[in-house]
Write an enzyme that holds these catalytic residues in place. Structure first.
Site, short mmCIF file in Angstrom:
data_model
loop_
_atom_site.label_atom_id
_atom_site.label_comp_id
_atom_site.label_asym_id
_atom_site.label_seq_id
_atom_site.Cartn_x
_atom_site.Cartn_y
_atom_site.Cartn_z
N ASN A 1 0.80 -1.24 0.00
CA ASN A 1 0.00 0.00 0.00
C ASN A 1 0.83 1.28 0.00
OD1 ASN A 1 1.01 -0.19 2.54
ND2 ASN A 1 -0.94 0.09 3.61
N ASP B 1 5.11 -16.46 14.99
CA ASP B 1 6.18 -16.25 15.95
C ASP B 1 5.55 -15.91 17.29
OD1 ASP B 1 8.69 -15.57 17.09
OD2 ASP B 1 9.38 -14.80 15.16
N ASP C 1 9.89 -17.74 20.51
CA ASP C 1 10.99 -16.80 20.72
C ASP C 1 11.64 -17.04 22.09
OD1 ASP C 1 12.25 -14.26 19.70
OD2 ASP C 1 11.48 -13.47 21.59
N GLU D 1 13.26 -21.61 19.93
CA GLU D 1 14.52 -20.87 19.80
C GLU D 1 15.26 -20.94 21.14
OE1 GLU D 1 16.34 -16.46 18.71
OE2 GLU D 1 14.69 -16.65 20.11
N HIS E 1 16.63 -13.22 10.87
CA HIS E 1 16.50 -11.77 10.98
C HIS E 1 17.43 -11.16 12.02
CE1 HIS E 1 14.21 -13.51 14.17
NE2 HIS E 1 14.11 -12.33 14.75
N ASP E 2 18.13 -11.96 12.78
CA ASP E 2 19.09 -11.46 13.77
C ASP E 2 20.53 -11.62 13.31
OD1 ASP E 2 16.99 -10.95 15.58
OD2 ASP E 2 17.15 -12.94 16.48
O1 TEU Z 1 16.23 -13.20 19.71
C1 TEU Z 1 16.83 -13.71 20.85
C2 TEU Z 1 18.09 -13.12 21.20
O2 TEU Z 1 18.68 -13.52 22.19
C3 TEU Z 1 18.60 -12.01 20.34
O3 TEU Z 1 18.25 -10.80 20.90
C4 TEU Z 1 20.04 -12.10 20.16
O4 TEU Z 1 20.72 -11.99 21.37
C5 TEU Z 1 20.50 -11.01 19.27
O5 TEU Z 1 19.63 -10.85 18.21
C6 TEU Z 1 21.84 -11.35 18.73
O6 TEU Z 1 22.19 -10.36 17.89
C7 TEU Z 1 14.85 -13.16 19.68
C8 TEU Z 1 14.41 -12.56 18.37
O7 TEU Z 1 14.82 -13.38 17.32
C9 TEU Z 1 14.95 -11.16 18.27
O8 TEU Z 1 14.66 -10.57 17.03
C10 TEU Z 1 14.34 -10.36 19.39
O9 TEU Z 1 14.91 -9.08 19.40
C11 TEU Z 1 14.57 -11.03 20.75
O10 TEU Z 1 14.29 -12.42 20.74
C12 TEU Z 1 13.65 -10.42 21.79
O11 TEU Z 1 12.33 -10.82 21.57
CA CA Z 2 2.49 -1.50 3.81
#
Ligand code: TEU
Ligand code: CA
Length: 566
Positions: free
Chosen positions: A43, A118, A219, A261, A335-336
């Site tokens: 959008n 998630d 998570d 996780e 994504h981390d």
């Molecule tokens: O990640 C778990 C976590 O321990 C991360 O914060 C990690 O230490 C860090 O990304 C390393 O760079 C999960 C999710 O995947 C993350 O995106 C969230 O920020 C976090 O939990 C809190 O919910």
């Molecule tokens: Ca959008």
């Protein structure tokens, strides 16, 4: 089970695949992870959304994936991009509506794709109604939903630190108490010792199961049973008691995939998380292999080269110890994490070759492979000026380290190598402006290489990274040895080649990967050359190399051979 069956089973919370029943669908599955805000905007507000994902279901079906794990799309003030949830039973307007979500589940089902939500159960947003109630008074019935300690301002209960910097304790003057948060101040930890909290969570999960989701990713689940007085965050004493109760009250009533996780998992603990009796989760998602390129005992930002032999040792240990008694997730990216091709491959000259080599190495192992959006295109890390980073972890670390006297270049080098925004730049769909991600202003800058690296250049194009991934996904469906075969590491001490066997009653499968940018000798080739080459990342491999190339793996070359037994 056919696709229609699982949808019905999911919607009715049906039994197939429940506790103790036969083969699990997710053992042959490949899971694709979507980071919704960066996948496809529909959008023009510059933020990816659910309708955007619906638009791209054909793409996902072409790749051949069985399920999509969506990073959080629930209502959230987005302090940590949705990992701070303020309403578990609603969709954030930025991503769409509950109807959009229902539509996504249904439409994905028509493409044979299940949707994995998630679940962020360790903490909520500080805007969650539970927390607003909780901090309104010590007598409030919700107060005990969170973790509080009495104290004095300026003197927190102990010196525990939060993951995103600063103290893990936040002072609330009107209560004369501190609350505990393992992540940002805006992510207060839930109190799992309170049975009412657990009950609310089970009801919420049941509600999503009724909507027909295919599973859940949990998570930081190893951190729910914290015991802050003992300075325990991960693997608290009550952890597996709580997880088993959670599983029994929810997941076991449906045919779901569940992924825990757990940063702090060892193979021994992983056998609990992913016990084949189904008492906890389907599989564990742990990080031992992906944490190897940092200085020992330090943070990920404290860079060190990858110890290649150690990588072999770690991957081997997980393969061998879980065989027959647990189940692992196979991943390089999420994504981390930074982009694997920039991290352990070569995002210059050998970008495509190294991306394919890393994919081969991963997809040949036992476990459930994950593809993180853009990995299948060989998307790369970025180098932005600090103002262009959006991630709370990166921004806080930058501030803390610069204040602590680190050199600016050093801090930026850490961000280029490990910053989470490397994985969060918009998906590169085509060569048009903003890579076809949005026709508005993207919430985070697009990687400038999108005109070269994009889906339109690769889908259906022989030799592309995408087509290579598509083939790997298909192989997993075609050759049971990839799912069930026993793993054996070969050439343990070889400094260049990663080699292993998979073996079942009928077949032996060999994976050979030159992990580096120079040619490498490999004496296993000679005895396998006559076997079937299932996949390889150099066009002429298997066509019989010239004499000067015999027994050599070219830079980042990967091959997967199959041999029939007997
Ligand atoms: O990640 C778990 C976590 O321990 C991360 O914060 C990690 O230490 C860090 O990304 C390393 O760079 C999960 C999710 O995947 C993350 O995106 C969230 O920020 C976090 O939990 C809190 O919910
Ligand atoms: Ca959008």
């Amino acid at each position: 089970m056919g696709q229609g069956d699982w949808q019905k089973a999911g919607q009715k919370g049906g039994i197939p695949g429940g506790l103790g029943s036969g083969r699990k669908w997710w053992k042959d599955a490949v899971i694709y992870q979507i980071y919704p805000r960066s996948f496809q905007d529909s959008n023009g507000d510059g933020i990816g959304d659910l309708q955007g994902i619906i638009r791209r279901l054909d793409y996902l079906e072409a790749l051949g994936v069985d399920a999509v794990w969506l990073s959080p799309v629930c209502k959230s003030p987005q302090d940590d991009n949705g990992y701070d949830i303020s309403d578990y039973q609603d969709i954030d307007p930025m991503f769409g509506s509950l109807e959009d979500m229902e539509q996504l589940i249904a439409k994905a089902g028509e493409h044979g794709i299940r949707i994995i939500m998630d679940l962020v159960l360790n903490h909520t947003s500080d805007e969650h109604p539970w927390f607003l109630e909780a901090k309104s008074g010590k007598d409030n019935p919700y107060h005990d939903y969170y973790v509080w300690r009495d104290g004095e301002p300026g003197a927190p209960p102990n010196d525990m630190r939060a993951c995103f910097g600063g103290s893990a304790w936040e002072w609330v003057p009107q209560l004369g108490q501190y609350y505990f948060h393992q992540f940002s101040v805006r992510q207060p930890d839930l109190n799992w010792d309170n049975p009412k909290v657990r009950q609310e969570i089970y009801e919420m999960i049941g509600w999503w199961m009724e909507k027909g989701v295919g599973g859940f990713r949990l998570d930081v689940i190893d951190q729910i049973a914290k015991a802050p007085d003992e300075k325990i965050t991960g693997n608290g004493p009550m952890l597996h008691t709580y997880i088993r109760e959670l599983s029994r009250e929810t997941f076991q009533k449906g045919d779901l995939v569940t992924v825990g996780e757990a940063w702090g998992a060892s193979p021994e603990l992983a056998k609990l998380y992913s016990c084949p009796d189904g008492s906890e989760f389907s599989m564990v998602f742990q990080f031992e292999h992906i944490e190897l390129d940092k200085q020992e005992g330090k943070q990920k930002w404290d860079l060190a080269p990858l110890p290649f032999l150690k990588l072999k040792e770690v991957l081997n240990r997980w393969q061998v110890s879980l065989y027959g008694c647990g189940w692992n997730s196979l991943f390089w990216d999420n994504h981390d994490l930074p982009r694997i091709v920039s991290r352990w491959g070569d995002d210059g000259k050998y970008r495509a070759e190294s991306a394919k080599m890393l994919a081969t190495l991963l997809h040949g192992m036992q476990g459930t492979p994950y593809i993180y959006q853009g990995e299948e295109l060989g998307m790369t890390n970025v180098k932005y000026p600090i103002e262009d980073y959006r991630d709370i972890e990166t921004r806080n670390m930058y501030r803390e380290r610069v204040q602590a006297g680190y050199r600016e270049e050093e801090v930026m080098a850490s961000i280029y190598a490990k910053g989470r925004d490397n994985a969060r730049t918009p998906m590169q769909w085509d060569g048009s402006e903003n890579a076809g991600f949005t026709n508005g202003e993207p919430w985070i800058r697009v990687n400038p290489n999108y005109r070269d690296i994009n889906a339109a250049n690769q889908v259906g194009v022989p030799g592309s990274v995408f087509e290579y991934y598509r083939k790997l996904v298909a192989l997993r469906k075609g050759y049971p040895v990839l799912t069930d075969g026993r793993f054996k590491l070969l050439l343990e001490e070889d400094e260049k080649v990663f080699a292993y066997l998979r073996e079942d009653e009928g077949h032996r499968l060999l994976v050979l990967c030159n992990f580096f940018g120079e040619p490498a000798k490999c004496n296993l080739i000679a005895s396998w050359e006559k076997e079937t080459l299932l996949i390889g990342n150099y066009e002429d491999a298997g066509a019989g190399p010239g004499p000067e190339e015999a027994g050599i793996l070219r830079p980042y070359e990967a091959r997967m051979y199959l041999a029939k037994k007997g």
